[in-house]
Design an enzyme around this catalytic site. Structure first.
Site, PDB file in Angstrom:
ATOM      1  N   ASP A 141       0.838  -1.206   0.000  1.00 36.39           N
ATOM      2  CA  ASP A 141       0.000   0.000   0.000  1.00 36.39           C
ATOM      3  C   ASP A 141       0.867   1.248   0.000  1.00 36.39           C
ATOM      4  O   ASP A 141       1.325   1.711   1.047  1.00 36.39           O
ATOM      5  CB  ASP A 141      -0.924  -0.010   1.211  1.00 36.39           C
ATOM      6  CG  ASP A 141      -1.942   1.137   1.180  1.00 36.39           C
ATOM      7  OD1 ASP A 141      -1.809   2.031   0.322  1.00 36.39           O
ATOM      8  OD2 ASP A 141      -2.864   1.120   2.013  1.00 36.39           O
ATOM      9  N   HIS A 195       0.263   7.758   3.964  1.00 38.49           N
ATOM     10  CA  HIS A 195       1.050   7.113   5.007  1.00 38.49           C
ATOM     11  C   HIS A 195       2.528   7.512   4.984  1.00 38.49           C
ATOM     12  O   HIS A 195       3.313   6.991   5.776  1.00 38.49           O
ATOM     13  CB  HIS A 195       0.922   5.600   4.876  1.00 38.49           C
ATOM     14  CG  HIS A 195      -0.500   5.136   4.814  1.00 38.49           C
ATOM     15  ND1 HIS A 195      -1.359   5.256   5.877  1.00 38.49           N
ATOM     16  CD2 HIS A 195      -1.224   4.595   3.793  1.00 38.49           C
ATOM     17  CE1 HIS A 195      -2.559   4.784   5.524  1.00 38.49           C
ATOM     18  NE2 HIS A 195      -2.492   4.385   4.271  1.00 38.49           N
ATOM     19  N   ILE A 253      -0.543   8.902   8.649  1.00 38.46           N
ATOM     20  CA  ILE A 253      -1.130   7.959   9.590  1.00 38.46           C
ATOM     21  C   ILE A 253      -0.647   6.542   9.277  1.00 38.46           C
ATOM     22  O   ILE A 253      -0.176   6.249   8.174  1.00 38.46           O
ATOM     23  CB  ILE A 253      -2.668   8.005   9.560  1.00 38.46           C
ATOM     24  CG1 ILE A 253      -3.207   7.552   8.189  1.00 38.46           C
ATOM     25  CG2 ILE A 253      -3.169   9.396   9.910  1.00 38.46           C
ATOM     26  CD1 ILE A 253      -4.724   7.425   8.133  1.00 38.46           C
ATOM     27  N   GLY A 295      -4.413   1.276   8.253  1.00 35.83           N
ATOM     28  CA  GLY A 295      -5.367   0.527   9.053  1.00 35.83           C
ATOM     29  C   GLY A 295      -5.031  -0.951   9.101  1.00 35.83           C
ATOM     30  O   GLY A 295      -5.159  -1.602  10.146  1.00 35.83           O
TER      31      GLY A 295
END
Length: 284
Positions: free
Chosen positions: A187, A192, A207, A210
């Site tokens: 990803d 990110h 961040i 998830g």
């Protein structure tokens, strides 16, 4: 471009081929923080090729890019992960060539200005014998794509957390560079890694993925109830509720009732619940 419900529900893919080896298996384990203590032999088994073990949640990255989300017409810059469910049919090998079959099982319209929820299912098979390894069910929340006239209700029911104090709590620290390592498993969303992009889409800084937090909760279950034996996990389901910032500590609260482990995860320093409605089913 607005979502076309019939078009989304018609999108399928079959026999998409992917391969991974021990390097990818070890990289995924490092990405969810395993191996931080070089003297911990239980974690070493996931990051060292001598007797290498695989974490079940690695299933979320071994066929990264499978399916046809890119053909749905959603605004990908405004997408967040809603839920992730995993059912294991057999343990993941540490290296394999695999085939992925994907389809959409729901496309829910929450209303104009309220977004849409797309739920996909991917079954991953071992190419050498066609046997199923696992099934992934994922929901994504497309914040900018509601109001297309589709159904508003549906999707799997949420798991209820027991109404009692947790039986155990496991604290898992993350490192400031955690997202930069984890993103190498597939990803590459700039959310990110790129501070400017993160601010553009409404976050103060990059961040954690998830699905990295998802892997952390699996680590907690393995540590608490499985003696770090990944073959004990039959399924692992979560609902994402808030982001983790790299460098924070994730506290996983666990409840066990027979072969079912319920869990939630929070960042205590911000009083933020980051995972809700967690459920793991263990092999008897």
């Amino acid at each position: 471009m607005a979502i076309n419900y019939e078009h989304v529900m018609s999108l399928t893919s079959k026999d998409q081929e992917f391969s991974y080896g021990d390097r990818e298996t070890m990289l995924y384990a490092l990405g969810i923080g395993l191996g931080a203590d070089p003297m911990d032999k239980t974690e070493l088994a996931f990051v060292y090729e001598n007797g290498l073990k695989t974490i079940p949640t690695m299933a979320t990255v071994i066929a990264w890019g499978a399916g046809r989300v890119g053909d749905t017409g959603i605004n990908y810059a405004m997408v967040v992960h809603g839920e992730q469910r995993l059912t294991m049919h057999k343990p993941l090998p540490s290296a394999a060539t695999i085939l992925a079959d994907s389809r959409f099982v729901d496309c829910l319209d929450k209303g104009a200005g309220k977004g849409a929820v797309l739920i996909s299912e991917t079954t991953i098979r071992d190419k050498k014998d066609g046997s199923p390894l696992c099934t992934l069910t994922s929901s994504i929340f497309a914040r900018a794509d509601g109001g297309f006239g589709g159904p508003s209700e549906g999707g799997p029911a949420l798991h209820a957390i027991p109404d009692r104090a947790p039986d155990l709590e496991v604290d898992i620290p993350t490192s400031p560079d955690q997202a930069l390592i984890y993103r190498l498993s597939g990803d590459r969303n700039p959310l990110h890694a790129d501070p400017d992009f993160a601010k553009m889409v409404g976050f103060p800084r990059p961040i954690l993925h998830g699905l990295c937090t998802y892997g952390l909760t699996c680590r907690a279950v393995l540590q608490a109830y499985c003696d770090m034996d990944p073959t004990r996990i039959q399924s692992h389901d979560v609902r994402f509720s808030a982001p983790v910032f790299p460098g924070e500590t994730v506290s996983v609260q666990l409840w066990r009732d027979g072969d079912v482990v319920s869990f939630e995860a929070r960042v205590k320093s911000r009083d933020a619940v980051v995972i809700r409605n967690g459920k793991t089913v263990l092999a008897g």
